[in-house]
Design an enzyme around this catalytic site. Structure first.
Site, PDB file in Angstrom:
ATOM      1  N   SER A 535       0.843  -1.187   0.000  1.00 29.56           N
ATOM      2  CA  SER A 535       0.000   0.000   0.000  1.00 29.56           C
ATOM      3  C   SER A 535       0.893   1.257   0.000  1.00 29.56           C
ATOM      4  CB  SER A 535      -0.950  -0.038   1.195  1.00 29.56           C
ATOM      5  OG  SER A 535      -1.975   0.905   1.057  1.00 29.56           O
ATOM      6  N   ASP A 620     -10.069  -3.517  -5.427  1.00 30.13           N
ATOM      7  CA  ASP A 620      -9.459  -2.672  -4.401  1.00 30.13           C
ATOM      8  C   ASP A 620     -10.034  -1.263  -4.461  1.00 30.13           C
ATOM      9  OD1 ASP A 620      -7.796  -1.334  -2.625  1.00 30.13           O
ATOM     10  OD2 ASP A 620      -5.981  -2.328  -3.316  1.00 30.13           O
ATOM     11  N   HIS A 655      -8.128  -4.841  -1.454  1.00 26.15           N
ATOM     12  CA  HIS A 655      -6.879  -4.347  -0.890  1.00 26.15           C
ATOM     13  C   HIS A 655      -6.186  -5.370   0.003  1.00 26.15           C
ATOM     14  CE1 HIS A 655      -4.200  -0.979  -0.201  1.00 26.15           C
ATOM     15  NE2 HIS A 655      -4.248  -1.163   1.100  1.00 26.15           N
TER      16      HIS A 655
END
Length: 689
Positions: A535, A620, A655
C-alpha cells in the site's frame, strides 16, 4: 525462474495530463477502464505470465503451504472475553478457511453454543470478509457485516440467537461499522457515498422493513470519514469524524431512541481528540497544545476548554496513543523509545504506575476489554520471536496473569530465534530504529540474505509482531527486518509530522539509511537484500528501486500506492480529497512539483531494476488495481536488465488480498517462493533435482 513465456504488451497512445502547464504522457492510462474487455484480458495475461515464471517454484510453494499449515494446532480457541453473564470466544480449526464464533455462560462450559460459523457464510463465494460481529445488549441478537467482493462495501444482517433465524432486514451499502442501542431495538450504522467515503449515520429500528431508516448525522466535508462506536461505559454512542489531522466527536444517548447528537468540542484544524465518559466527567485525549498528546478531564455537561483539568501532561519522550476507562481506573497506552507500554491511573487518587512488561515482551498493549465495572484489564504482548501472548492485569495490585501464548504447531522452539535492534543514521543525522529477527544459525556466515520491510505513513506504527508464517523464511536462513521510518509515529507524533507533506522524502531516505546500515555492517549485502512494502509502503519500495544505485536483489510491492499525483488529482476516487492532508494537494503548484519528484510511477526511467513482484486487487477501493498494473508495464518497457518482473492481480478480491486462511497462505507461499528464488536459488535447485 522460467523466462520462456512472453510478457503482455501494454503501451498505447498516451493520455496527456496537463497540470500547472506541465505535461505528463501516460501510455498506460487505458488500463484504468475495468469495463474494457481488453483490460481484463491483459490482467489475465499478466497473471499467466507470472504463473509461468514461478513454475519452477511450485514444489517449494507446496512445501511452504504444508509447513505453514503444520504450524496451526488442531483447534485453537481464543481466550474468552467477558460481557454480562456470558464469555465470548472464537475457534480456528486447522483445516477451516475461516473461524467460528461461540459463547458460554461464565464458568459453565456445558452451555457452549455456536453463534456463527464464517465457513458457512463464505460457502459458495470466491471472497468473504466478516468486518464486524456484535451481540445486542440483551445478548439475544447477533449483528454482523460481510463483504463478498473485496471492495469493502458491507451488508449488515441480524441473527436471532433463540431460534437461529435471520431477521428480515439487510442494511446495504454500509461501511461495516455499526453499534447497538442499549435497549437492543436499534442499530446505528454508517453508509458510503459515491467515492466510498463513510459519510452518514442512520438509525435502523429492528423490524422496520420500509427501508426508510432515520438519518441521524451527515458529514458533507469530503475530507472527513465518519464512524460510530459505543463508549466504554456503554452510556453513549460516539459519532467520530476524522481525517489525518483533525477530529470531532458527537455523543448520542444510547438509551434514547429519539436522541440527537450532541457536539463535544467543535473541530479545529490540526487538533485531534478522543473522549470517554465517566458519570459527570468526560476524559479527553488530545494534541491540543501538546504535540505528543495529553490527557485531561472536564465536565460532561460543559466540556469547553475553560473547564479542562490536566491529568497527564505532554512529555517530549512519551506519546499517548489511546486509553480505556473503567469504573475505578483509566488505562493509558503510551509509546516510549518506539515501543508501546501501559500506564494505569487509579481514579479518585493521585496514584498511577507503569505495567511491567513480562519477560521477552517487546510491545505491551491494550487488548479486548468489554466490561466497564471491573478491576481486570486484558492486555496483549508482542515480540518478534515469541507468539502473541494474552495477560489479565489486576489494576488494583498491578500484577499480570498469563492466560495464553498463541500455540504454534510443528517443531517450533522459540529458543532457536533471536532479535536485535539497530540504529541507522539517516541523511539529516536522525537515528532510525530497525529491528531484526532471525534463526540463530542465520548469522553463522556473514553477510546473510535479508528481507527489509518498510511502511512509514499515516502515523501508523510498524508493530514488532510474531508470525508463524514468517518462520518459513527464518528457518531457511533469511533475516527479517522491520524499519521504524518517519511517517509512522513510533518515536512520537513529531516522527509522523517529519515524514509527511513537504517532508515526505524523509521516509524514503530513512529506509535507504536502514538498508545502507545493514549492508555496511556486513549483516547483508546488496546481492542478498530483498525489500518489501505494501500500500503506502509501495511508495517506499518504488523510490528505493528508482534511485541511481541498485542496492537490492529483489523487491516486493504489494497493492502499491505508486501513481500518487494522478490519483490525488482525481476527486472521483476515494484516495483523493481525504488524502491531501497526508501527501499534499497537487492542485498547488509547489506541492505538485514535490509530489511528482518522488512519485514512483512518474520517475520510472531507463535503468536496471531488481527482480520485482508486484500485486494488485481488481476490487481494491483504496489503491486502484491500475496503479500496480500501469507501474509494472512502464518499468517493463524502460528497464535495461533481464531480471524477472511479475504482476499478479487478484481478480476476485481487493486491498487485503485473497480471503480465507488457505487462499491467503497460498499468496504468502508464492511471495516467499519468489524471495527464496532470488536470495536462496540453491534451495529450489535442490528441491527440483
Amino acid at each position: 525462474m522460467n523466462q520462456d513465456s512472453t510478457p503482455p504488451f501494454a503501451q498505447k497512445n498516451p493520455h496527456t495530463h496537463i497540470t500547472h502547464g506541465n505535461e505528463r504522457e501516460d501510455h498506460y492510462y487505458w488500463l484504468k477502464d475495468r469495463n474494457n474487455p481488453e483490460v481484463i484480458e491483459y490482467l489475465n495475461a499478466e497473471n499467466k505470465y507470472a504463473t509461468d515464471l514461478l513454475a519452477p517454484t511450485e514444489r517449494l510453494q507446496k512445501q511452504l503451504v504444508d509447513e505453514m499449515v503444520s504450524r496451526f494446532v488442531k483447534t485453537d480457541t481464543s481466550v474468552p472475553v467477558k460481557l454480562g453473564e456470558y464469555e465470548y470466544f472464537s475457534k480456528d480449526r486447522q483445516r477451516d478457511n475461516y473461524r467460528s464464533h461461540w459463547r458460554q455462560r461464565i464458568g459453565q462450559p456445558e452451555t457452549e453454543e455456536l453463534l456463527i460459523d464464517e465457513n458457512a457464510l463464505a460457502k459458495g463465494h470466491k471472497y468473504f470478509d466478516l468486518e464486524s460481529l456484535q451481540v445486542s445488549s440483551d445478548h439475544k441478537l447477533l449483528g454482523y457485516a460481510s463483504d463478498l467482493t473485496g471492495d469493502e462495501t458491507y451488508t449488515i444482517e441480524v441473527l436471532r440467537l433463540d431460534d437461529r433465524t435471520l431477521a428480515p432486514e439487510k442494511l446495504k451499502n454500509a461501511s461495516g461499522n455499526f453499534v447497538w442501542s442499549q435497549d437492543s431495538t436499534c442499530i446505528y450504522y454508517t453508509t458510503l457515498n459515491r467515492v466510498h467515503r463513510p459519510y452518514r449515520v442512520y438509525r435502523h429500528r429492528l423490524g422496520d422493513s420500509t427501508g426508510n431508516d432515520e438519518l441521524v448525522f451527515e458529514e458533507p466535508d469530503d475530507a472527513f470519514y465518519i464512524s460510530v462506536s459505543a463508549s466504554d461505559s456503554k452510556r453513549f454512542i460516539q459519532i467520530e469524524l476524522n481525517n489525518k489531522i483533525t477530529s470531532e466527536v458527537y455523543l448520542l444517548d444510547a438509551f434514547d431512541q429519539e436522541a440527537k447528537p450532541q457536539l463535544v468540542i467543535e473541530r479545529t484544524t490540526n487538533v485531534r481528540y478522543e473522549v470517554q465518559d465517566h458519570d459527570a466527567t468526560l476524559y479527553i485525549l488530545t494534541n491540543d497544545g501538546a504535540v505528543n498528546f495529553r490527557l485531561i478531564k472536564t465536565s460532561l455537561k460543559n466540556p469547553s476548554r475553560k473547564n479542562w483539568v490536566e491529568l497527564i501532561a505532554e512529555r517530549d519522550d512519551v506519546t499517548l496513543t489511546g486509553f480505556t476507562v473503567f469504573r475505578n481506573f483509566i488505562v493509558v497506552q503510551e509509546r516510549l523509545g518506539g515501543l508501546p507500554e501501559v500506564r494505569v491511573l487509579i481514579l479518585n487518587t493521585d496514584k498511577d504506575y507503569i505495567v511491567s512488561k513480562p519477560e521477552k515482551i517487546q510491545e505491551l498493549r491494550l487488548d479486548a476489554n468489554w466490561e466497564f465495572d471491573t478491576d481486570i484489564c486484558r492486555l496483549g504482548g508482542n515480540a518478534l520471536d515469541m507468539p502473541y501472548t494474552i495477560y489479565d492485569l489486576n489494576m488494583t495490585t498491578g500484577e499480570t496473569t498469563h492466560l495464553k501464548t498463541q500455540p504454534v504447531g510443528g517443531n517450533f522452539d522459540p529458543a532457536n530465534y533471536t532479535t536485535e535492534k539497530h540504529l541507522a543514521t539517516s541523511h539529516d543525522g536522525t537515528l532510525i530504529p530497525v529491528y531484526l529477527v532471525y534463526s540463530k544459525r542465520a548469522l553463522a556466515q556473514k553477510p546473510a540474505p535479508l528481507l527489509l520491510y518498510g511502511y512509514g505513513s499515516y502515523g501508523l506504527n510498524s508493530s514488532l509482531y510474531f508470525s508463524s508464517k514468517r518462520l518459513a523464511l527464518l528457518d531457511r536462513g533469511i533475516i527479517f527486518a522491520i524499519t521504524q521510518i518517519r511517517g509512522g509515529s513510533e518515536m512520537g507524533r513529531s516522527w509522523y509530522l517529519d515524514g509527511k507533506l513537504e517532508k515526505k522524502k524523509n521516509t524514503f531516505r530513512d529506509f535507504e539509511a536502514c538498508a545502507n546500515h545493514l549492508i555496511a555492517s556486513s549483516i547483508t549485502s546488496a546481492e542478498q537484500l530483498a525489500i518489501m512494502g505494501g500500500s503506502a509502503g509501495g511508495l517506499v519500495v518504488g523510490n528505493f528501486i528508482n534511485s541511481d544505485e541498485q542496492r537490492c536483489k529483489a523487491a516486493l510491492a504489494l497493492v502499491p500506492f505508486v501513481d500518487i499525483v494522478t490519483t490525488i488529482l482525481d476527486d472521483s476516487l476515494p484516495l483523493s480529497i481525504v488524502e491531501r492532508d497526508e501527501w499534499g494537494d497537487p492542485n498547488d503548484s509547489e506541492m505538485y512539483d514535490y509530489m511528482k519528484s518522488y512519485s514512483p510511477y512518474d520517475n520510472v526511467r531507463t535503468k536496471e531494476y531488481p527482480a520485482l513482484y508486484i500485486s494488485g486487487g481488481l476490487n481494491d477501493s483504496r489503491v486502484g488495481y491500475w496503479e500496480p498494473a500501469k507501474w509494472a508495464a512502464k518499468i517493463r518497457n524502460c528497464k535495461s536488465d533481464s531480471n524477472p518482473l511479475l504482476l499478479l492481480t487478484e481478480m476476485e478480491s481487493g486491498h487485503s488480498g485473497a480471503s480465507g486462511r488457505f487462499d491467503s497462505l497460498c499468496d504468502t507461499a508464492r511471495e516467499y517462493a519468489f524471495i527464496l528464488s532470488q536470495l536462496r536459488p540453491d534451495l529450489i535447485s535442490q528441491l527440483n533435482s
